[in-house]
Design an enzyme around this catalytic site. Structure first.
Site, mmCIF file in Angstrom:
data_model
loop_
_atom_site.group_PDB
_atom_site.id
_atom_site.type_symbol
_atom_site.label_atom_id
_atom_site.label_comp_id
_atom_site.label_asym_id
_atom_site.label_seq_id
_atom_site.Cartn_x
_atom_site.Cartn_y
_atom_site.Cartn_z
ATOM 1 N N ASP A 76 32.142 -19.422 -30.572
ATOM 2 C CA ASP A 76 31.124 -20.382 -30.115
ATOM 3 C C ASP A 76 30.071 -20.422 -31.213
ATOM 4 O O ASP A 76 29.369 -19.438 -31.439
ATOM 5 C CB ASP A 76 30.546 -19.878 -28.780
ATOM 6 C CG ASP A 76 29.380 -20.694 -28.284
ATOM 7 O OD1 ASP A 76 28.875 -21.558 -29.027
ATOM 8 O OD2 ASP A 76 28.945 -20.461 -27.136
ATOM 9 N N TYR A 131 23.999 -8.391 -25.285
ATOM 10 C CA TYR A 131 24.643 -9.642 -24.897
ATOM 11 C C TYR A 131 24.363 -10.745 -25.914
ATOM 12 O O TYR A 131 23.235 -11.090 -26.181
ATOM 13 C CB TYR A 131 24.141 -10.076 -23.509
ATOM 14 C CG TYR A 131 24.782 -11.348 -23.055
ATOM 15 C CD1 TYR A 131 26.102 -11.343 -22.629
ATOM 16 C CD2 TYR A 131 24.105 -12.553 -23.082
ATOM 17 C CE1 TYR A 131 26.729 -12.504 -22.229
ATOM 18 C CE2 TYR A 131 24.715 -13.729 -22.681
ATOM 19 C CZ TYR A 131 26.023 -13.690 -22.265
ATOM 20 O OH TYR A 131 26.644 -14.842 -21.868
ATOM 21 N N LYS A 142 29.354 -14.916 -23.954
ATOM 22 C CA LYS A 142 30.521 -14.426 -23.203
ATOM 23 C C LYS A 142 31.730 -14.343 -24.134
ATOM 24 O O LYS A 142 31.879 -15.143 -25.047
ATOM 25 C CB LYS A 142 30.780 -15.429 -22.067
ATOM 26 C CG LYS A 142 31.610 -14.874 -20.939
ATOM 27 C CD LYS A 142 30.845 -13.899 -20.106
ATOM 28 C CE LYS A 142 31.829 -13.046 -19.323
ATOM 29 N NZ LYS A 142 31.256 -11.765 -18.963
#
Ligand code: F6R
Ligand code: MG
Ligand code: MG
Length: 385
Positions: free
Chosen positions: A12, A234, A237
């Site tokens: 991404d 984080y 995902k």
């Protein structure tokens, strides 16, 4: 002829808008970069596509898995995509590229990888599965069904070439250990692990000794990168990809696709912190909108020939998956009505985002042992010093 390697490398590098989909200019930038990789003989053929906000580079070459030149070509393509994303000020531009300098292998640098090397058969059907808004464990149930469940794959019972079953390589993605389990003999053991899909993931499937295909050439492979571990915090995902070979002693294309007729619940979705149904979609609907989802899977069928992947068949665009989509949308409505409650929201341990430690800190000093609370003074916010 040397073996062929089928590689899917994904990242991404910016969403349009938010985390919904990929801007077409990014696809063009990556494709132009991979054109050069074909011209210089690094790869043989490729397709740049996407699901949700993830760009998927599907490539064939003769260099084997974990090849530095192939990984570098992929990384360069993502850097080109990132430059375009930055120019357009797209959301999270470059988010999955953890470094500007390439270290020889994209593993651990952010992108996800599923690749396998095999001897090309007289006809070589390979299916690429691309998922967004979920985690590698989302493949556990479908891969198990394809290669171990006779209710899904009658070939396991009625094709003498499949009758012996298959070997599953399972990774513990927390302790970084792998194990090989043989099915059907160890089916229950396998299930006891892979049912815990945030910890144990199927990495590869192999034919058994005696199968007409070579024992050491995988027939399925899943990406197992965990961005949360790679980055130490984080950063997005770890939306997974997988590749599966089909037919002639392996599950038929229809047996490979059949598990996706059931939109099983997977973890991810909004803020990587919710359970939701995995909806099979064609490329026209590979766009994560509702509550940043629901989680989606695209299935592209290829017929690899002489090292070329050729044109893709957008398999889940078919009306045969309309009921699965309808069911997924009903489940979406149903799950959404749970709001911030489990099991829609993930358990504390599995959440990607949480304010719980902040909440716990704020409430420090306000807790009373339960056996004393009946006699305690009722003091609320504003009345506590
Ligand atoms: C899930 C995902 C999105 C984001 C959400 C919030 O994998 O990527 O659901 O988590 O859109 O994003 P931020 O915090 O960047 O505003
Ligand atoms: Mg994103
Ligand atoms: Mg994504």
């Amino acid at each position: 002829m040397s073996k062929v390697t089928f590689s899917i490398i994904k990242a991404d590098v910016g969403g349009w808008p938010g985390h919904s989909t990929v801007h077409p200019d990014l696809i063009d930038a990556c494709a132009a970069s991979l054109d050069t990789a074909v011209e210089t003989g690094v790869i043989e053929d490729f397709l740049v596509t996407h699901v949700g906000d993830d760009i998927d580079l599907i490539m064939s070459h003769r260099r084997g898995v974990d090849n530095p030149e192939v990984h570098q070509a992929a990384y360069k393509a993502f850097l080109a995509g990132t430059a375009t994303a930055k120019k357009l000020k797209l959301y999270g531009a470059g988010q999955d590229l953890l470094s500007d300098s390439f270290a020889g292998n994209v593993r651990g640098m952010g992108p996800g990888v599923a690749e396998f090397e095999f001897t090309e058969r007289p006809s070589e059907p390979v299916i690429a599965f691309l998922m967004d808004k979920t985690e590698p464990g989302a493949f556990n149930m479908p891969i198990y069904k394809m290669f171990a469940d006779p209710w899904n794959t009658p070939g396991l019972v009625i094709d003498p070439n499949m009758n012996k079953g298959f070997i599953f390589e399972v990774w513990d993605i927390e302790t970084h250990q792998a194990i090989f389990l043989s099915c059907p003999e160890e089916m229950y053991t396998l299930l006891s692990l892979i049912g815990a899909k945030s910890k144990y993931v199927i990495k590869r499937v192999f034919p058994k000794k005696g199968h007409k295909l070579p024992h050491n050439e995988p027939v399925a492979v899943v990406s197992t990168e965990k961005l949360v571990e790679v980055a130490g915090e984080y950063v997005g995902k770890d939306d997974p990809v997988a590749a599966v070979r089909a037919q002639s002693g392996l599950p038929a294309v229809g047996e490979v696709l059949e598990p996706f007729s059931f939109p099983h619940l997977v973890s991810g979705w909004m803020r990587g912190s919710h359970n939701g149904p995995l909806m099979p979609v064609g490329l026209d609907n590979a766009n994560c909108t509702r509550f940043d989802g629901p989680p989606r899977v695209v299935g592209l069928g290829f017929n690899v020939a002489n090292g070329q992947i050729g044109e893709p068949n957008d398999l889940f665009a078919d009306i045969a998956y309309d009921n699965a989509r309808k069911q997924a949308l009903h489940v979406t409505d149903y799950m959404r009505r749970h709001g911030p409650f489990e099991p829609h929201r993930l358990s504390l341990a599995d959440m990607e985002y949480t304010t719980i430690s902040k909440v716990q800190k704020e409430l420090q000093g306000r807790w009373t042992p339960i056996d004393q609370v009946a006699r305690a003074e009722i003091r609320v916010i504003g009345e506590v010093e």
